[in-house]
Scaffold this active site. Structure first.
Site, PDB file in Angstrom:
ATOM      1  N   LYS A   1     -46.012   3.014  -8.480  1.00  0.00           N
ATOM      2  CA  LYS A   1     -44.636   3.205  -8.045  1.00  0.00           C
ATOM      3  C   LYS A   1     -44.608   4.160  -6.862  1.00  0.00           C
ATOM      4  CE  LYS A   1     -43.876   7.027  -8.618  1.00  0.00           C
ATOM      5  NZ  LYS A   1     -44.525   8.312  -8.192  1.00  0.00           N
TER       6      LYS A   1
ATOM      7  N   TYR B   1     -38.140   7.942 -11.116  1.00  0.00           N
ATOM      8  CA  TYR B   1     -38.201   8.066 -12.582  1.00  0.00           C
ATOM      9  C   TYR B   1     -36.792   8.155 -13.179  1.00  0.00           C
ATOM     10  CZ  TYR B   1     -43.239   8.820 -12.567  1.00  0.00           C
ATOM     11  OH  TYR B   1     -44.585   8.645 -12.434  1.00  0.00           O
TER      12      TYR B   1
HETATM   13  P1  NDP Z   1     -53.553  11.088  -3.410  1.00  0.00           P
HETATM   14  O1  NDP Z   1     -53.258  11.604  -2.046  1.00  0.00           O
HETATM   15  O2  NDP Z   1     -54.123  12.000  -4.413  1.00  0.00           O
HETATM   16  O3  NDP Z   1     -54.544   9.831  -3.310  1.00  0.00           O
HETATM   17  C1  NDP Z   1     -54.264   8.734  -2.497  1.00  0.00           C
HETATM   18  C2  NDP Z   1     -55.576   8.044  -2.131  1.00  0.00           C
HETATM   19  O4  NDP Z   1     -55.255   6.898  -1.346  1.00  0.00           O
HETATM   20  C3  NDP Z   1     -56.501   8.890  -1.248  1.00  0.00           C
HETATM   21  O5  NDP Z   1     -57.317   9.756  -1.986  1.00  0.00           O
HETATM   22  C4  NDP Z   1     -57.286   7.833  -0.512  1.00  0.00           C
HETATM   23  O6  NDP Z   1     -58.356   7.384  -1.345  1.00  0.00           O
HETATM   24  C5  NDP Z   1     -56.316   6.652  -0.399  1.00  0.00           C
HETATM   25  N1  NDP Z   1     -55.760   6.516   0.958  1.00  0.00           N
HETATM   26  C6  NDP Z   1     -55.866   5.429   1.731  1.00  0.00           C
HETATM   27  N2  NDP Z   1     -55.287   5.607   2.911  1.00  0.00           N
HETATM   28  C7  NDP Z   1     -54.777   6.853   2.914  1.00  0.00           C
HETATM   29  C8  NDP Z   1     -54.047   7.614   3.858  1.00  0.00           C
HETATM   30  N3  NDP Z   1     -53.719   7.121   5.067  1.00  0.00           N
HETATM   31  N4  NDP Z   1     -53.691   8.871   3.516  1.00  0.00           N
HETATM   32  C9  NDP Z   1     -53.986   9.380   2.315  1.00  0.00           C
HETATM   33  N5  NDP Z   1     -54.683   8.694   1.378  1.00  0.00           N
HETATM   34  C10 NDP Z   1     -55.062   7.437   1.664  1.00  0.00           C
HETATM   35  O7  NDP Z   1     -52.189  10.433  -3.947  1.00  0.00           O
HETATM   36  P2  NDP Z   1     -51.820  10.115  -5.452  1.00  0.00           P
HETATM   37  O8  NDP Z   1     -53.011   9.593  -6.151  1.00  0.00           O
HETATM   38  O9  NDP Z   1     -51.103  11.254  -6.034  1.00  0.00           O
HETATM   39  O10 NDP Z   1     -50.723   8.946  -5.260  1.00  0.00           O
HETATM   40  C11 NDP Z   1     -51.090   7.616  -4.979  1.00  0.00           C
HETATM   41  C12 NDP Z   1     -50.005   6.652  -5.481  1.00  0.00           C
HETATM   42  O11 NDP Z   1     -49.873   6.818  -6.884  1.00  0.00           O
HETATM   43  C13 NDP Z   1     -48.620   6.891  -4.906  1.00  0.00           C
HETATM   44  O12 NDP Z   1     -47.971   5.677  -4.696  1.00  0.00           O
HETATM   45  C14 NDP Z   1     -47.905   7.689  -5.987  1.00  0.00           C
HETATM   46  O13 NDP Z   1     -46.508   7.506  -5.976  1.00  0.00           O
HETATM   47  C15 NDP Z   1     -48.527   7.117  -7.238  1.00  0.00           C
HETATM   48  N6  NDP Z   1     -48.536   8.076  -8.359  1.00  0.00           N
HETATM   49  C16 NDP Z   1     -48.103   7.662  -9.572  1.00  0.00           C
HETATM   50  C17 NDP Z   1     -48.101   8.511 -10.638  1.00  0.00           C
HETATM   51  C18 NDP Z   1     -47.661   8.033 -11.975  1.00  0.00           C
HETATM   52  O14 NDP Z   1     -47.532   8.856 -12.876  1.00  0.00           O
HETATM   53  N7  NDP Z   1     -47.423   6.749 -12.157  1.00  0.00           N
HETATM   54  C19 NDP Z   1     -48.532   9.908 -10.505  1.00  0.00           C
HETATM   55  C20 NDP Z   1     -49.045  10.236  -9.185  1.00  0.00           C
HETATM   56  C21 NDP Z   1     -49.022   9.341  -8.162  1.00  0.00           C
HETATM   57  P3  NDP Z   1     -59.770   6.954  -0.728  1.00  0.00           P
HETATM   58  O15 NDP Z   1     -60.320   8.178  -0.116  1.00  0.00           O
HETATM   59  O16 NDP Z   1     -60.517   6.448  -1.900  1.00  0.00           O
HETATM   60  O17 NDP Z   1     -59.498   5.867   0.282  1.00  0.00           O
END
Ligand code: NDP
Length: 372
Positions: A138, A223
């Site tokens: 989401k 949420y």
């Molecule tokens: P993070 O910043 O921790 O991780 C995102 C990952 O996406 C990065 O580590 C990277 O992984 C990849 N990525 C690819 N392109 C980019 C870019 N241009 N900039 C930054 N990262 C990029 O974010 P979250 O994990 O917190 O959030 C990711 C998604 O999950 C969002 O949509 C958020 O809303 C959702 N979310 C949902 C939650 C829930 O409870 N359902 C809780 C937290 C987040 P790599 O290095 O492997 O390419």
């Protein structure tokens, strides 16, 4: 070869000494034998190995019906770490340039997109075109138009599209929904959803309009929108909204810090909600009907969720949300399981239509009608 009976007899001998063992070990042996799950397993590749991707991967270790088998990442060092941590073979590792080739990989059934919001649209459509089921975090996309395109692409590719709504499987949440459906709260009149946290590093993608698509509303406000819908059990017909911004340097144009919004429902209930990036520990749902109430605080964090109703405390057990979510999603994808609150693309689209209307209401100051 030794017969099964002889083998069991041999095993039984040391057990004679067991009454002298401390009681916890003995108690463990009294547990009924539960045969391991032997049904179909959904083999999943996670795309985006960030904070939440890591949480999902760890939770999946306890899944019965879903297994982490692949990764898609832009960071080779993370791929290496995940390979050794989760036992992922090199042939199941991809990057953002070459992951379309996953279509030639019969060992991956589904891709779980856990990247910044603005990337979901393109990544989900490419995953669908590669013939894989898609689970998307989401908000499913930045707006309803994108969401509809993702639904269409998955339909066309004959793959399922699910959205990571983990609360739809949370036991206390499901109990409140059951009580409402059973009429135990009476006719539903009012919902309040308050959600937020203080966002940190100003350089992160969550504060970049191009990657986040907005501010707190896209990330956490969703949420309260989603909760208003599953708690009241109807689709809203209008929305009004007001924005407050105290730090325009941190929260630039198009990145909302705090939005209050109100929703009207066809049965006459209203919802009053607040989404913010400027208050910690804000996580509360309150539902009131003509005859009773349910309140949950925390209501959407990773738990344990706590809640009570006019009948007393909610006592359903805490579960790891992402473990249950992934097992349930495997059942939806592999067995067509019907769940109490849907998690499909249409469900994600409903929230996106409301987000579009909230931003329009903030911009115009008008009450925006919602079409279902
Ligand atoms: P993070 O910043 O921790 O991780 C995102 C990952 O996406 C990065 O580590 C990277 O992984 C990849 N990525 C690819 N392109 C980019 C870019 N241009 N900039 C930054 N990262 C990029 O974010 P979250 O994990 O917190 O959030 C990711 C998604 O999950 C969002 O949509 C958020 O809303 C959702 N979310 C949902 C939650 C829930 O409870 N359902 C809780 C937290 C987040 P790599 O290095 O492997 O390419």
């Amino acid at each position: 070869m030794e017969s099964r009976r002889k083998f069991l007899q041999k095993m039984a001998l040391p057990a004679l000494a067991l009454p002298f063992l401390p009681s916890p070990s003995w108690a463990n042996l009294q547990k009924p034998f539960i045969s391991p799950y032997q049904g179909p397993v959904l083999r999943v590749a996670i795309m985006g190995l960030g904070g939440y991707g890591t949480r999902v991967a760890d939770a999946m270790k306890d899944c019965q019906k879903a297994k982490l088998v692949g990764v898609i990442s832009g960071t080779p060092s993370k791929v290496k770490d995940w390979q050794s941590k989760y036992g992922i073979p090199a042939k199941n590792c991809y990057n953002y340039e070459n992951f379309d080739q996953v279509k030639n990989n019969p060992d991956i059934d589904a891709i779980y997109v856990i990247t910044p919001n603005a990337l979901h649209h393109d990544q989900v459509i490419r995953s669908a075109k590669a013939g894989k089921h898609v689970i998307c975090e989401k908000p499913m996309a930045l707006n309803a138009k994108e969401g509809q395109e993702m639904i269409d692409a998955c339909k066309q590719a004959n793959v399922k599209l699910l959205v990571g709504y983990r609360m739809h499987f949370e036991p206390k949440t499901l109990e409140v929904i059951r009580m409402r459906e059973a009429g135990e709260l009476g006719e539903i009149k009012f919902f309040q959803g308050l959600v937020g946290f203080r966002v940190g590093d100003p350089a992160q993608w969550r504060l970049n309009k191009d990657l986040a698509g907005g501010g707190s509303m896209m990330d956490i406000g969703i949420y309260a929108i989603n909760g208003a819908r599953y708690m009241i059990g109807e689709e809203p017909v209008w929305v009004t909204a007001q924005e407050t911004k105290t730090d325009p340097t941190k929260f630039k144009q198009g990145v909302d810090e705090t939005i209050q919004f109100q929703l009207g429902f066809p049965g006459g209930a209203t919802a009053s909600c607040l989404s913010t990036y400027n208050m910690n520990n804000l996580d509360k749902f309150f539902l009131n009907g003509a005859n009773g109430f349910a309140e949950m605080q925390p209501s959407t964090n990773y738990g344990p969720i706590k809640g009570r109703t006019h009948k007393g405390e909610l006592s359903q057990p805490h579960v790891t949300h992402q473990t249950v979510q992934m097992d349930e999603m495997a059942s939806i994808i592999l067995e067509g399981k019907q769940v109490v609150v849907p998690v499909d693309g249409e469900e994600g689209l409903k929230d996106l239509k409301i987000i579009d209307a909230i931003y329009q209401a903030v911009k115009t100051g008008n009450k925006i009608p919602l079409k279902s």
